[in-house]
Scaffold this active site. Structure first.
Site, PDB file in Angstrom:
ATOM      1  N   HIS A  12      -1.440   8.173  -5.628  1.00 40.37           N
ATOM      2  CA  HIS A  12      -2.434   7.411  -4.861  1.00 40.37           C
ATOM      3  C   HIS A  12      -3.821   7.603  -5.466  1.00 40.37           C
ATOM      4  CE1 HIS A  12      -4.500   5.388  -1.809  1.00 40.37           C
ATOM      5  NE2 HIS A  12      -4.146   6.063  -0.739  1.00 40.37           N
ATOM      6  N   PHE A  57      -8.651   4.990   5.356  1.00 46.08           N
ATOM      7  CA  PHE A  57      -9.226   5.737   6.471  1.00 46.08           C
ATOM      8  C   PHE A  57     -10.399   4.942   7.053  1.00 46.08           C
ATOM      9  CE2 PHE A  57      -8.025  10.383   5.193  1.00 46.08           C
ATOM     10  CZ  PHE A  57      -6.687  10.061   5.353  1.00 46.08           C
ATOM     11  N   HIS A 116       0.846  -1.194   0.000  1.00 43.14           N
ATOM     12  CA  HIS A 116       0.000   0.000   0.000  1.00 43.14           C
ATOM     13  C   HIS A 116       0.882   1.244   0.000  1.00 43.14           C
ATOM     14  CE1 HIS A 116      -3.547   2.414   0.622  1.00 43.14           C
ATOM     15  NE2 HIS A 116      -3.003   2.980   1.693  1.00 43.14           N
TER      16      HIS A 116
END
Length: 416
Positions: free
Chosen positions: A344, A404, A307
């Site tokens: 991203h 998140f 990631h």
């Protein structure tokens, strides 16, 4: 009940490196960057003036009339889905559409449509708000429009788990096939959030790197996962789509198989709405679950598409996760962050990186991580800065996504 084996038969993408899989893969292996200075009004008053816009505008690919009825995020998804469908050899194939599903995610949804119509409402009144606003801005619009395009009449899902959304959609598609609810699933993620509001919001959170925005700064050197000089991620846009099938269905129609889907794991940190657990415990559980679910050994893992967004805390935590799950094998695994090149993509990130992971397994080569000049000593991983060959034989690779809200998803692929 025995679970069906799942394979990957189609790949599609549009992103900052390329408008299709071939151009993207060539650029990745060459270590090219898709990050540029944004010259338009989007960034006029923002502290961050760089981003990863798609290399090919979707209106150059899609019918312009149809494109106008889609939010930019759905346009990306449609471009990638069309490519994946063709790559899977499904054009002209008669499918049982009640056994065809969709799982395509977005972390934010149709934000450009929402904000453009709010501007129209404020400046010109309610009559200037588009009657298509709601069908365009809803988060399941990309999935729904793909289902309409291909006639998918099994379940159509649009999971939302921030930056883990694309990978979670793939995990959901795996379950659909394994549990017998579909034979073929179009799966992945998409995002189009290069807009002043999300960019300003991320900048206010100190999540975006401002380095390449400075006068004379180099945007291409800004996304630098695991480097000691990293200071935040670079926002990108685009989509990645995979066609997943039960192996039985794929072999019956003589399909080419890119890779096998071994398994997936999902967990949550329950730690903080934005920050990851600094010890990586939630992500560790997701990776361990993917290994258990796939019934393979940590020693089989030779590659990880991490990631690794280029944030100080998250990059270190992921290294801890890999050591906790892979043990001694962690030092033998070739780890990469393709975000160093693409930026991203938020809800599209995990899906684009799944495409890259499948290609790495298929072609036995890992893309590099660029801009890694001084590796953080807290990250004890093998992270090559040039493309690296992967070994022969039966191998496995992991694709990690964290978002998140504490979302963690790991998907494992294996050689065919």
């Amino acid at each position: 009940m025995s679970l069906k084996r799942v394979v990957v038969t189609g790949l599609g993408t549009t992103n900052p490196l390329g408008g299709d899989v071939a151009s993207t893969w060539t650029a990745m292996l060459a270590g090219q960057s898709g990050i540029r200075r944004l010259e338009d009004d989007v960034v006029a008053d923002l502290p961050v003036k760089i981003g990863g816009r798609v290399a090919v505008e979707p209106t150059e690919v899609l019918d312009r009339v149809k494109a106008r009825r889609l939010d930019r995020s759905a346009q990306f998804a449609m471009v990638a889905a069309e490519e994946a469908w063709a790559d899977a050899g499904l054009e002209g194939v008669e499918l049982d559409t009640e056994r065809l599903g969709v799982a395509v995610a977005s972390g934010i949804g149709g934000v450009t449509t929402l904000l453009a119509n709010y501007d129209a409402l404020k400046e010109k009144g309610p009559r200037r708000v588009s009657p298509l606003s709601v069908p365009m801005l809803m988060p399941n619009a990309p999935a729904a429009n793909i289902s309409l395009r291909f006639g998918a009449r099994a379940a159509v899902h649009a999971p939302t788990s921030a930056c883990a959304s694309g990978n979670e959609a793939i995990a959901m598609a795996i379950d659909m096939i394994r549990l017998g609810r579909a034979d073929v699933v179009i799966a992945g993620g998409t995002e189009a959030a290069i807009h002043p509001l999300p960019m300003a919001a991320f900048a206010q959170m100190m999540a975006l790197s401002k380095t390449g925005s400075e006068e004379g700064g180099d945007p291409t050197a800004t996304s630098r996962p695991w480097d000691t000089a990293r200071d935040g991620f670079v926002l990108g846009e685009g989509s990645g789509i995979l066609v997943l099938e039960s192996e039985e269905h794929a072999r019956a129609r003589g399909a080419r198989i890119h890779a096998v889907v071994l398994g997936a794991g999902i967990s949550n940190d329950a730690h903080d709405i934005a920050q990851p657990d600094p010890e990586g415990r939630g992500g560790t559980r997701a990776i361990a679950a993917a290994i258990r679910n796939g019934e393979f050994s940590p020693n089989d893992v030779v590659h990880v598409n991490a990631h690794a967004t280029s944030t100080p805390q998250g990059d270190v935590a992921e290294g801890l996760m890999l050591h906790a799950t892979l043990g001694a094998q962690a030092g033998n695994v070739v780890v990469t962050s393709t975000k160093s090149m693409t930026g991203h993509l938020l809800g599209g990130a995990g899906a684009l990186e799944a495409v890259a992971t499948v290609l790495a397994i298929r072609d036995r080569v890992s893309p590099p991580t660029i801009n890694l000049d001084n590796q953080d000593p807290a990250v004890e991983l093998d992270i090559p800065t040039k493309a690296r060959d992967l070994p022969a034989g039966d191998i496995a690779a992991l694709n990690n996504s964290f978002g998140f809200g504490g979302a963690n998803v790991a998907v494992a692929f294996g050689s065919n």
